[in-house]
Design a protein around this motif. Structure first.
Motif, PDB file in Angstrom:
ATOM      1  N   VAL A 143       0.849  -1.192   0.000  1.00 17.70           N
ATOM      2  CA  VAL A 143       0.000   0.000   0.000  1.00 17.70           C
ATOM      3  C   VAL A 143       0.884   1.241   0.000  1.00 17.70           C
ATOM      4  CG1 VAL A 143      -1.698   1.306   1.349  1.00 17.70           C
ATOM      5  CG2 VAL A 143      -1.917  -1.189   1.121  1.00 17.70           C
ATOM      6  N   ARG A 144       1.963   1.193   0.792  1.00 18.48           N
ATOM      7  CA  ARG A 144       2.868   2.340   0.887  1.00 18.48           C
ATOM      8  C   ARG A 144       3.392   2.753  -0.479  1.00 18.48           C
ATOM      9  NH1 ARG A 144       5.926   0.827   5.840  1.00 18.48           N
ATOM     10  NH2 ARG A 144       7.587   0.200   4.431  1.00 18.48           N
ATOM     11  N   LYS A 145       3.688   1.739  -1.258  1.00 18.45           N
ATOM     12  CA  LYS A 145       4.193   1.966  -2.598  1.00 18.45           C
ATOM     13  C   LYS A 145       3.244   2.860  -3.416  1.00 18.45           C
ATOM     14  CE  LYS A 145       4.814  -1.555  -5.485  1.00 18.45           C
ATOM     15  NZ  LYS A 145       4.953  -3.004  -5.691  1.00 18.45           N
ATOM     16  N   TRP A 146       1.939   2.645  -3.177  1.00 16.59           N
ATOM     17  CA  TRP A 146       0.936   3.344  -3.985  1.00 16.59           C
ATOM     18  C   TRP A 146       0.569   4.721  -3.449  1.00 16.59           C
ATOM     19  CZ3 TRP A 146      -0.674   1.887  -8.699  1.00 16.59           C
ATOM     20  CH2 TRP A 146      -0.303   0.593  -9.104  1.00 16.59           C
ATOM     21  N   ILE A 147       0.840   4.956  -2.148  1.00 16.68           N
ATOM     22  CA  ILE A 147       0.445   6.265  -1.620  1.00 16.68           C
ATOM     23  C   ILE A 147       1.639   7.198  -1.408  1.00 16.68           C
ATOM     24  CG2 ILE A 147      -1.690   5.441  -0.519  1.00 16.68           C
ATOM     25  CD1 ILE A 147      -0.230   5.370   2.130  1.00 16.68           C
ATOM     26  N   GLU A 148       2.840   6.638  -1.506  1.00 20.90           N
ATOM     27  CA  GLU A 148       4.036   7.424  -1.262  1.00 20.90           C
ATOM     28  C   GLU A 148       4.113   8.628  -2.194  1.00 20.90           C
ATOM     29  OE1 GLU A 148       7.685   5.071  -1.386  1.00 20.90           O
ATOM     30  OE2 GLU A 148       7.177   4.615   0.714  1.00 20.90           O
ATOM     31  N   GLY A 149       4.409   9.797  -1.599  1.00 22.23           N
ATOM     32  CA  GLY A 149       4.601  11.008  -2.391  1.00 22.23           C
ATOM     33  C   GLY A 149       3.313  11.578  -2.948  1.00 22.23           C
ATOM     34  N   LYS A 150       2.164  11.017  -2.499  1.00 23.84           N
ATOM     35  CA  LYS A 150       0.896  11.548  -3.004  1.00 23.84           C
ATOM     36  C   LYS A 150       0.105  12.158  -1.855  1.00 23.84           C
ATOM     37  CE  LYS A 150       0.711   8.704  -7.056  1.00 23.84           C
ATOM     38  NZ  LYS A 150       0.682   7.254  -7.223  1.00 23.84           N
ATOM     39  N   GLU A 151      -0.798  13.050  -2.215  1.00 26.68           N
ATOM     40  CA  GLU A 151      -1.607  13.729  -1.207  1.00 26.68           C
ATOM     41  C   GLU A 151      -2.841  12.869  -0.901  1.00 26.68           C
ATOM     42  OE1 GLU A 151      -4.503  17.566  -0.751  1.00 26.68           O
ATOM     43  OE2 GLU A 151      -3.187  17.434  -2.501  1.00 26.68           O
ATOM     44  N   ILE A 152      -3.050  12.578   0.395  1.00 23.84           N
ATOM     45  CA  ILE A 152      -4.222  11.781   0.780  1.00 23.84           C
ATOM     46  C   ILE A 152      -5.427  12.704   0.874  1.00 23.84           C
ATOM     47  CG2 ILE A 152      -5.267  10.383   2.596  1.00 23.84           C
ATOM     48  CD1 ILE A 152      -2.472   9.274   3.143  1.00 23.84           C
ATOM     49  N   VAL A 153      -6.404  12.445   0.033  1.00 19.83           N
ATOM     50  CA  VAL A 153      -7.584  13.303  -0.059  1.00 19.83           C
ATOM     51  C   VAL A 153      -8.654  12.847   0.930  1.00 19.83           C
ATOM     52  CG1 VAL A 153      -9.357  14.187  -1.617  1.00 19.83           C
ATOM     53  CG2 VAL A 153      -7.084  13.641  -2.494  1.00 19.83           C
ATOM     54  N   LYS A 154      -8.755  11.555   1.108  1.00 20.30           N
ATOM     55  CA  LYS A 154      -9.888  11.013   1.855  1.00 20.30           C
ATOM     56  C   LYS A 154      -9.533   9.615   2.332  1.00 20.30           C
ATOM     57  CE  LYS A 154     -14.861  11.299   0.870  1.00 20.30           C
ATOM     58  NZ  LYS A 154     -15.785  11.264  -0.274  1.00 20.30           N
ATOM     59  N   GLU A 155     -10.041   9.245   3.501  1.00 18.62           N
ATOM     60  CA  GLU A 155      -9.873   7.875   3.985  1.00 18.62           C
ATOM     61  C   GLU A 155     -11.242   7.313   4.333  1.00 18.62           C
ATOM     62  OE1 GLU A 155      -5.500   8.615   6.046  1.00 18.62           O
ATOM     63  OE2 GLU A 155      -7.332   8.774   7.237  1.00 18.62           O
ATOM     64  N   ILE A 156     -11.587   6.242   3.677  1.00 18.49           N
ATOM     65  CA  ILE A 156     -12.904   5.653   3.906  1.00 18.49           C
ATOM     66  C   ILE A 156     -12.722   4.344   4.644  1.00 18.49           C
ATOM     67  CG2 ILE A 156     -14.884   4.584   2.738  1.00 18.49           C
ATOM     68  CD1 ILE A 156     -14.018   6.828   0.502  1.00 18.49           C
ATOM     69  N   TYR A 157     -13.551   4.167   5.685  1.00 12.56           N
ATOM     70  CA  TYR A 157     -13.451   2.941   6.468  1.00 12.56           C
ATOM     71  C   TYR A 157     -14.826   2.268   6.532  1.00 12.56           C
ATOM     72  CZ  TYR A 157     -13.051  -0.108  10.561  1.00 12.56           C
ATOM     73  OH  TYR A 157     -13.085  -1.187  11.406  1.00 12.56           O
ATOM     74  N   VAL A 158     -14.886   1.037   6.056  1.00  8.84           N
ATOM     75  CA  VAL A 158     -16.111   0.241   6.181  1.00  8.84           C
ATOM     76  C   VAL A 158     -15.846  -0.774   7.288  1.00  8.84           C
ATOM     77  CG1 VAL A 158     -17.743  -1.284   5.021  1.00  8.84           C
ATOM     78  CG2 VAL A 158     -16.571   0.483   3.723  1.00  8.84           C
ATOM     79  N   PRO A 159     -16.559  -0.657   8.434  1.00  8.16           N
ATOM     80  CA  PRO A 159     -16.236  -1.462   9.613  1.00  8.16           C
ATOM     81  C   PRO A 159     -16.031  -2.943   9.308  1.00  8.16           C
ATOM     82  CG  PRO A 159     -17.949   0.107  10.133  1.00  8.16           C
ATOM     83  CD  PRO A 159     -17.677   0.231   8.664  1.00  8.16           C
ATOM     84  N   SER A 160     -14.899  -3.446   9.766  1.00  5.78           N
ATOM     85  CA  SER A 160     -14.543  -4.861   9.669  1.00  5.78           C
ATOM     86  C   SER A 160     -14.378  -5.361   8.243  1.00  5.78           C
ATOM     87  CB  SER A 160     -15.558  -5.753  10.378  1.00  5.78           C
ATOM     88  OG  SER A 160     -15.572  -5.438  11.751  1.00  5.78           O
ATOM     89  N   LYS A 161     -14.419  -4.467   7.259  1.00  2.00           N
ATOM     90  CA  LYS A 161     -14.370  -4.954   5.889  1.00  2.00           C
ATOM     91  C   LYS A 161     -13.255  -4.339   5.069  1.00  2.00           C
ATOM     92  CE  LYS A 161     -18.887  -6.805   5.107  1.00  2.00           C
ATOM     93  NZ  LYS A 161     -20.279  -6.488   4.815  1.00  2.00           N
ATOM     94  N   LEU A 162     -13.183  -3.008   5.052  1.00  2.27           N
ATOM     95  CA  LEU A 162     -12.335  -2.394   4.034  1.00  2.27           C
ATOM     96  C   LEU A 162     -11.902  -0.977   4.399  1.00  2.27           C
ATOM     97  CD1 LEU A 162     -13.107  -2.372   0.284  1.00  2.27           C
ATOM     98  CD2 LEU A 162     -13.647  -0.322   1.536  1.00  2.27           C
ATOM     99  N   VAL A 163     -10.705  -0.639   3.919  1.00  6.62           N
ATOM    100  CA  VAL A 163     -10.211   0.732   4.006  1.00  6.62           C
ATOM    101  C   VAL A 163      -9.907   1.174   2.581  1.00  6.62           C
ATOM    102  CG1 VAL A 163      -8.258   2.170   4.701  1.00  6.62           C
ATOM    103  CG2 VAL A 163      -9.209   0.502   6.312  1.00  6.62           C
TER     104      VAL A 163
END
Length: 838
Positions: free
Chosen positions: A813-833
């Motif tokens: 995951v780090r590979k894909w977010i490195e050096g990029k601006e995080i716009v939003k973080e979505i969390y679906v309980p017990s399932k997904l980020v």
RNA sequence: GCGAAAGUGGCGGAAUUGGCAGACGCGCUGGUCUUAGGAGCCAGUGGCCCAAAGCCAUGUGGGUUCGAGUCCCACCUUUCGCACCA
């Protein structure tokens, strides 16, 4: 120890029968009342796996409900009258009664081999005089209420079966049973006045929440309710008015001609002075002899009567035509033709050069946008849309006294007389002085004589039976003739579900109090083929019983479930004839007729003897056992869907049962609890968790008729137990209990082997503990911009922040977010980020 | 023509409310046991790629959304029902 179904199954079938486990005391049932019903089968003699789905499904549900302390009544009976037995008598010389009783015995044996539990103490058969006596009694009650009548009408005649048919039994102009082309004949017949109940039958569909929408829609279409108006058009030269029915009285300003059915009663007077009279009459005769199907194929044809009528709104003289597309049976047998706005009228007008007027704007000629179209240049409804124009124009029609608002139905009366022997005799006699008289109640039943000759020649064998025909009039005591027509077998099946409750009652049709207690039927299971036949008739008869005060409900079946058919490939030769499976051989995967070079084509269809694609259950049971067939039949597909039978697929169910069988000694052995190498958790803890999850899932799926996925859940649990059998006894027992509705024999045997008390059938369905279903660790999927980039394990129950932190620390995951601006973080309980970056 | 339902691997089919597509099973491939295997057991199995990473995949084309097999629009196909019903 080997799994040998052939030893286990008969043993338990006998044990259930000896213990009478399915028997219910209707007066004092105990537990929650639940009435289950399979359709009333015709005893055709031989069941195959295609039939199995219906009954196995019903039995699985019955056992499930029963283990939950719910199911109570599960009866079975026989729709035993009918043409096939009589046709067999003509062909083979075996009396219908004899062949029917023999078929019933064989089918009962086959139900037994499938392990299906019915309460045989309530068995009924319509050919038994203890049953058909009440059929006759019911007929007389209907007659007394004006709901049974004898009348002359154009009816459907099957030349092959030598009898009339109800409209519902004619499919695409052919006999439902033998596929012969049906002829139209004018005959005097017995009818039941179902049309009196058209409005109630239509309205009642709204209350049937638990019926398939498809069946309700089919019934709605068949009843064919339409709202409109009857309007009278004066015909000056005839000196009277002709009444038409229309659903679009708002278009009456565009009615430029009128069309009558060729059979319309005013036709003779209208053409009396017409110079072409002879030609017109010949044409009328030719149309009259055509079936509806033939009329349609012939295209639109008509004749001008030479007369005119007055359009009451335009005061124009409009020509009166005869047309082959106007049906005498619907409405008044006459229409006002609005070629500007009706496709069919338009076609006719163009063909015969009749005037076309446009009075509604919206859409291209002749189509009208009913929602948005507005009437133009029409004095009373000028500028109004259909919804507003309709009540306004009806009001005006009524004010002028030339007609009224009217609801019409497509449904026609139910023709119930059959010119055949093997059925319930209609309990009426013909007396020269008193006319048609019903047989006195204390003289019932009118017995069907057994000593008749089956010659196959024209006519009903009953009519040749002098002793039967000669009767005395119940009214005057004089000589009279007995009715020799018998009843449509759909009369027998229109009330049978109530008779189970009072199966042996000689005093009355049924005990009203008990019937009100048990009915309506909680769960009815059957095929879609009964959608507009049996199910409509039963709803009708139930309402007549309600009106007589014999029952306190109008709808007989609360929940209806339609199982899909089982299909299999059959083989056709070049002439399109079906080839027996024993005459088919495959060479390089291509089917040939055995020993020849005639290539065959495979076609998948419903199992039937005529296609030679049936799978006989006896062979299958001999090889794999009934439990395997049961599991496979319900595993193959969702039960409401059509399912293709596969001979190879059966092995999967057999392997599954074999695995369950071989688990028994393993789970019983006491062992130290090993640790699961993956998670470090103890194997028995994992199995217990899986057990609770499975109980939850299976219980829910059973309620929803999702048997295929219920079985796959059980397979998963069985696999989990196989991974870690030590200490898994509790889970294994729960597995057996949940498997019982599908595989009743093997589970009874294993239950006994484990030393559990009584029948597993009478044990209590396991209950899931939600706390024990929880996993220690949950796996959360991590997405970056909606694409899956990794998975992280988090302690259960997970916190949002922990989950997101874990997600971000994942290497990929780090590979894909490195050096990029995080716009939003979505969390679906017990399932997904999902991390959205720019 | 009108009405309804449905299109997901080689096949039958999974996928609660939009949240890891392909559960479970068949078949297939490899292994194991076996005198033998059309029995049993073990492993693998959507496609591209040796593999990882990645990309492509739920009839077709658009749209909404952080995210679509799932919702919306259009189309195609199949199945079923009705079929001159005024």
């Amino acid at each position: 120890m080997q799994y040998r179904p052939e030893e286990i199954e008969p043993k338990w079938q006998k044990a259930w029968a000896d213990a009478e486990v399915a028997r219910v005391d209707v007066a004092n049932p105990g537990g929650e009342k639940f009435y289950m019903l399979n359709m009333f089968p015709y005893p055709s003699g031989d069941l195959h796996v295609g039939h199995g789905r219906n009954y196995i499904l019903g039995d699985a549900l019955y056992r499930f409900f029963r283990m939950q302390g719910r199911a109570a009544l599960n009866p079975m009976g026989w729709d035993a009258f009918g043409l096939p037995a009589e046709n067999a008598a003509i062909k083979k010389g075996i009396h219908p009664r004899e062949s029917t009783l023999r078929n019933i015995e064989n089918m009962k044996r086959q139900f037994g081999r499938w392990g299906i539990l019915y309460d045989w103490s309530k068995e009924i058969a319509s050919c038994h005089e203890g049953y058909y006596k009440w059929n006759q009694w019911l007929f007389i009650k209907l007659w007394e209420r004006g709901l049974a009548y004898r009348g002359k009408a154009p009816v459907n005649w099957c030349p092959n079966d030598q009898t009339v048919l109800a409209n519902e039994q004619v499919i695409d102009g052919r006999c439902e049973r033998c596929n012969a082309l049906v002829e139209q004949r004018d005959l005097e017949q017995w009818f039941l006045k179902i049309t009196d109940y058209a409005d109630r039958l239509d309205a009642g569909l709204d209350s049937l929440e638990h019926w398939p929408e498809k069946v309700k829609l089919m019934q709605r279409n068949w009843i064919g309710r339409s709202l409109g108006a009857d309007v009278e058009f004066q015909c000056p030269t005839l000196g009277k008015a002709i009444r038409i029915f229309t659903t679009r009285p708002d278009t009456i300003y565009g009615a430029t001609f009128m069309v009558l059915a060729p059979e319309h009663p005013d036709v003779a007077a209208l053409i009396a002075d017409n110079p072409q009279r002879a030609e017109i009459e010949t044409w009328i005769d030719s149309v009259r002899n055509q079936t509806n199907l033939e009329r349609q194929e012939a295209g639109k044809e008509g004749r001008f009567t030479g007369r005119t009528a007055i359009n009451p709104f335009t005061n124009q003289e409009i020509p009166i035509w005869l047309g082959n597309f106007v049906l005498m049976q619907y409405g008044t047998g006459a229409i006002m033709a609005v070629p500007g706005h009706d496709e069919r009228d338009h076609e006719f007008a163009k063909q015969y050069g009749l005037p076309i007027e446009r009075v509604v704007d919206g859409g291209d000629l002749p189509y009208v946008d009913k929602e948005n179209g507005v009437a133009v240049n029409s004095p009373i409804i000028d500028g109004l849309k259909f919804a507003d124009a309709l009540p306004k124009i009806i009001e005006e029609i009524e004010r002028r006294g030339i007609g009224k608002g009217m609801v019409r139905y497509r449904l026609r009366d139910w023709l119930i007389s059959r010119q055949r022997y093997w059925g319930t005799p209609i309990p009426m006699v013909y007396c020269d002085t008193c006319g048609i008289v019903p047989v006195a109640e204390d003289q019932l039943p009118v017995r069907l004589p057994l000593d008749v000759k089956f010659t196959g020649k024209r006519g009903n064998p009953l009519a040749q039976h002098e002793e039967f025909v000669n009767a005395t009039c119940p009214k005057c005591g004089g000589a009279a003739r007995r009715e020799t027509d018998t009843m449509d077998t759909f009369v027998d099946s229109s009330w049978y579900f109530a008779r189970y409750i009072s199966a042996r009652d000689d005093e009355k049709i049924f005990d009203t109090e008990l019937v009100n207690k048990w009915l309506p039927v909680d769960q009815y299971i059957g095929g879609i083929e009964h959608a507009i036949l049996h199910l409509l008739y039963a709803r009708f008869i139930c309402r007549t019983l309600f009106d007589m005060g014999l029952v306190n409900f109008e709808e007989p079946f609360t929940r209806l479930f339609n199982q899909g058919v089982i299909t299999k490939e059959g083989y056709k030769n070049a002439d399109g004839a079906w080839v027996a499976l024993t005459d088919v051989e495959h060479r390089d995967g291509v089917p040939y007729e055995k020993g020849t070079s005639n290539q065959l084509t495979a076609e998948v269809g419903k199992m039937s003897k005529s296609r030679f694609n049936v799978v006989p259950p006896d062979e299958l049971i001999a090889r794999y056992g009934a439990d395997t067939e049961r599991v496979y039949t319900l595993f193959i597909a969702p039960p409401e869907k059509e399912a293709a039978w596969s001979d190879e697929g059966v092995i999967g169910a057999y392997r599954f049962l074999g695995r369950v069988w071989h688990l028994a000694p393993a789970v019983s052995a006491p062992h130290p609890q090993p640790l699961s190498p993956q998670s470090g958790a103890r194997g028995d803890v994992i199995v217990t968790r899986k057990m609770h999850q499975t109980i939850h899932a299976v219980t829910q799926r059973m309620e929803r008729f999702e048997f295929n996925t219920a079985i796959s859940s059980l397979m998963e649990l069985s696999n989990a137990i196989g991974e870690s059998p030590a200490g898994a006894r509790e889970a294994y027992i729960a597995l057996l209990q949940m498997l019982h509705p599908f595989a009743p024999h093997i589970t009874e045997e294993l239950w006994q082997m484990l030393g559990e008390p009584g029948f597993i059938l009478t044990s209590k369905w396991p209950v899931a503990d939600p706390a024990l279903m929880q996993e220690d660790v949950v796996t959360i999927a991590v997405q970056v911009n909606g694409k899956l980039r990794g998975q992280v394990d988090v302690a259960n129950p997970p916190q949002k922040d922990d989950a997101i932190a874990a997600a971000k620390s994942n290497e990929n995951v780090r590979k894909w977010i490195e050096g990029k601006e995080i716009v939003k973080e979505i969390y679906v309980p017990s399932k997904l980020v999902n991390i959205v970056v720019k």
